[in-house]
Each structure stands twice: as C-alpha cells, then as structure tokens.
Design a protein around this motif. Structure first.
Motif, PDB file in Angstrom:
ATOM      1  N   UNK A   1     -11.636 -12.923   5.072  1.00  0.00           N
ATOM      2  CA  UNK A   1     -11.667 -11.819   4.114  1.00  0.00           C
ATOM      3  C   UNK A   1     -11.065 -12.232   2.778  1.00  0.00           C
ATOM      4  N   UNK A   2      -9.996 -13.022   2.819  1.00  0.00           N
ATOM      5  CA  UNK A   2      -9.391 -13.501   1.576  1.00  0.00           C
ATOM      6  C   UNK A   2     -10.377 -14.371   0.802  1.00  0.00           C
ATOM      7  N   UNK A   3     -11.059 -15.276   1.509  1.00  0.00           N
ATOM      8  CA  UNK A   3     -12.044 -16.133   0.838  1.00  0.00           C
ATOM      9  C   UNK A   3     -13.198 -15.303   0.285  1.00  0.00           C
ATOM     10  N   UNK A   4     -13.642 -14.286   1.023  1.00  0.00           N
ATOM     11  CA  UNK A   4     -14.730 -13.427   0.556  1.00  0.00           C
ATOM     12  C   UNK A   4     -14.394 -12.779  -0.787  1.00  0.00           C
ATOM     13  N   UNK A   5     -13.102 -12.515  -1.005  1.00  0.00           N
ATOM     14  CA  UNK A   5     -12.671 -11.875  -2.249  1.00  0.00           C
ATOM     15  C   UNK A   5     -12.415 -12.875  -3.375  1.00  0.00           C
ATOM     16  N   UNK A   6     -12.630 -14.147  -3.090  1.00  0.00           N
ATOM     17  CA  UNK A   6     -12.474 -15.146  -4.126  1.00  0.00           C
ATOM     18  C   UNK A   6     -11.159 -15.892  -4.119  1.00  0.00           C
TER      19      UNK A   6
ATOM     20  N   UNK B   1      -9.077  -6.513   8.834  1.00  0.00           N
ATOM     21  CA  UNK B   1      -8.762  -7.628   7.932  1.00  0.00           C
ATOM     22  C   UNK B   1      -8.820  -7.174   6.477  1.00  0.00           C
ATOM     23  N   UNK B   2      -9.792  -6.336   6.137  1.00  0.00           N
ATOM     24  CA  UNK B   2      -9.886  -5.820   4.770  1.00  0.00           C
ATOM     25  C   UNK B   2      -8.691  -4.942   4.439  1.00  0.00           C
ATOM     26  N   UNK B   3      -8.249  -4.131   5.411  1.00  0.00           N
ATOM     27  CA  UNK B   3      -7.062  -3.305   5.194  1.00  0.00           C
ATOM     28  C   UNK B   3      -5.833  -4.181   4.947  1.00  0.00           C
ATOM     29  N   UNK B   4      -5.758  -5.303   5.679  1.00  0.00           N
ATOM     30  CA  UNK B   4      -4.611  -6.200   5.504  1.00  0.00           C
ATOM     31  C   UNK B   4      -4.627  -6.854   4.120  1.00  0.00           C
ATOM     32  N   UNK B   5      -5.769  -7.380   3.702  1.00  0.00           N
ATOM     33  CA  UNK B   5      -5.824  -8.036   2.395  1.00  0.00           C
ATOM     34  C   UNK B   5      -5.637  -7.001   1.274  1.00  0.00           C
ATOM     35  N   UNK B   6      -6.123  -5.778   1.466  1.00  0.00           N
ATOM     36  CA  UNK B   6      -5.820  -4.697   0.510  1.00  0.00           C
ATOM     37  C   UNK B   6      -4.313  -4.543   0.347  1.00  0.00           C
TER      38      UNK B   6
END
Length: 322
Positions: A26-31, A306-311
């Motif tokens: 998820x972190x990589x997906x966000x750049x 995972x998105x909630x965590x990276x948020x």
C-alpha cells in the motif's frame, strides 16, 4: 517518502497472509519508496548515529519473486535511520533480549530525529499479556505469579483455568486445567520453572468456542471488522499458528466499547497499531509488536486495513512532524 521496515528476513515472508507485506504494497502504491532491514543490521558506533545496512526494494506483483533489489544482500554502506521518512518496527516476537536491545537502538534513533512506529519505549512498556491488567473492567479473573500455591488457590476457586507463559507467542505454552486438576503440578513446574518464572493464570472462558477475536486499533480508532480465530478439533487455542480458523466479522457492541476505550490511551503512548484479543466480553492480550490479520480481514470483507494503516501513518507524520 522513504519508509524503512525493520522486520524478519524478506525471504521468509508468506505474502498471501503477511501483514507487513501489505503495508509495503500500500505504501508503494501511494508512491512511497520501500527499504528493509532486520534488527541485526542496525548498529551504533561511538560518536555516531544509529545506522542500518538496508536494502531498497521494489514490489514486483509476482507471487514468487515478490520483490526486487539492485543491491547485494545488505552490502550497502550503513544509512542513518533518521534519514528515513518513517521507520516501521515489524519484527515478530518473541520479545527476547535482542528485541529489547533493538528498541533501545530505535529509541536512540528517535532522539536523533527518526520517526519510529510503534514507539520503541511503548513497545517496552506494554508486555502483551501483562498490559491487560491495567484494564480490570475488561478482563476476566486473572493472576500473575511465580507461586505454585497461588496457582493452586486460583484453581480451587475457579475450577477451570488457563495457564500461559508471559513471553509466549502464537499460542505456545498454553495449558488448560479442568476441575479435576489433572497434571496441574507438572504444568506449574514446566511454566514457572520451580518458582523462577512468572506465569499468567486466567479463568477459562467457554466463549473461546466462538473464537478468539483480534480487534485492530489504528491511530486510536477501531477497524470495523475483527478476525475471530476459532479453535479446531480438540484444541483450546484459537491462534492461527495453532491451527485456528480465521473468520472475519463486524465488531460487536462490546468489542467497540473496548476498542474505543483503549484506543486513545494506546495512541497517546505512541502505539499507532495495536491488536486487542477478545474472548467473549473479555480482553486476553494487547498485541503491540507486530499485530497481524490485515489480509484475512480484507479477503473476507473488503475492508482495506493496510490503507487505514498508511492513512494513519501519513496523518501522524503530518500532524507531528519531526
């Protein structure tokens, strides 16, 4: 942002269920760019800052060769931890002396400016089984003791009990003793090592038949779904590592009450992510080292943990910059 994951060897990941893997993805997906090391690759030399030999990795999307790197295995020059945008401590238990020392190195890196999640001091201050004792309103009858006599008195009162080591993981070392007291003496000797080691003893909770629920709290807020880990066969343990079956389900009113009470307290102490284990209406453990179950919940409900965590990670870095 370059995120460093301090974790177990990448080659050991089972990516179909690994929570650290989906955090990375998820972190990589966000750049964001991803780096990784193991605790053994950290070092602190006199007069210098805490550094680590790391690998910069790229997730390939392949199920077998799931990451690529242009670097030899940790052969690069050590890099200061303070130079990363965030450091995520994801080393699995056991919480042994080397894990303890790693939190001290990470704590020094924090003093130098590194942003470490979960906070190293909070990892040390929250032993995952003992931490429940701070919240007596949410736990069943429990005692922590070295004394065999204390354990016998507890058994005489509650008849059906669970004994567990304080440093166990994945359900290892857990024993149930029923009213007949069969082999209680031998179990006590095994766990407390003739009075040399503390043991946690709890009243058996029959609600374990419906599952040992992992309730995730991220940034002080509950994830709306938990994973009930249901014992299989003749097992008393629901842990996935002990063969339990994971069934995702919405939080009950009691689950939400527990998570909403503990969440802000844990977050204020620097615990961005915690996994609260609940049997019936009672907390049995508060996991802070490397809580899991992200993928199982997503696969069954579509809730992207995972998105909630990276948020929450991005919000923490923005709200409280170094």
């Amino acid at each position: 942002m370059n995120i460093l994951f301090v974790a177990d060897p990448l080659e050991s990941f089972k990516i179909y269920k690994d929570t650290t893997f989906v955090m990375m993805r998820e972190a990589q997906r966000r750049g964001h760019t991803i780096s990784a090391c193991e605790p053994r690759h950290m070092q602190w030399q006199r007069g210098g800052v805490v550094t680590a030999q790391v690998r910069d990795i790229h997730l390939t999307g392949d199920k077998t060769d799931w990451f690529s790197t242009s670097q030899p295995l940790f052969a690069d020059s050590p890099r200061p931890l303070k130079d990363f945008g965030a450091v995520i401590m994801r080393k699995d238990p056991p919480f042994d002396s080397e894990f303890f020392y790693a939190t001290h190195l990470l704590g020094q890196a924090e003093r130098e400016g590194a942003r470490v999640f979960n906070k190293p001091a909070a990892l040390r201050d929250h032993p995952e089984k003992l931490a429940i004792m701070e919240f007596p309103q949410f736990i069943g009858p429990t005692i922590v003791t070295r004394s065999a006599d204390d354990v016998r008195r507890f058994h005489a009162e509650h008849k059906d009990i669970i004994l567990k080591p304080l440093d166990g993981m994945g359900g290892t070392g857990i024993f149930r003793v029923k009213e007949d007291g069969l082999n209680l003496g031998g179990i006590i000797e095994t766990l407390n090592r003739f009075g040399a080691q503390s043991v946690m003893v709890q009243k058996f909770l029959p609600e374990i038949a419906a599952g040992d629920k992992r309730v995730l709290v991220i940034g002080g807020k509950p994830v709306p779904y938990c994973l009930a880990r249901i014992p299989q066969g003749g097992e008393v343990r629901g842990n996935l590592a002990a063969g339990g079956k994971g069934v995702a389900q919405p939080l009950s009113a009691r689950d939400r009450e527990i998570a909403e009470t503990l969440g802000p307290i844990l977050a204020a102490r620097g615990l961005l992510l915690a996994g609260i284990d609940v049997i019936g209406d009672s907390i049995t453990e508060i996991n802070v080292t490397s809580p899991t179950c992200f993928q199982e919940i997503f696969d069954q409900t579509g809730c992207d943990v995972a998105a909630l965590f990276i948020d929450a990670l991005e919000a923490a870095l923005t709200t409280h910059p170094a």
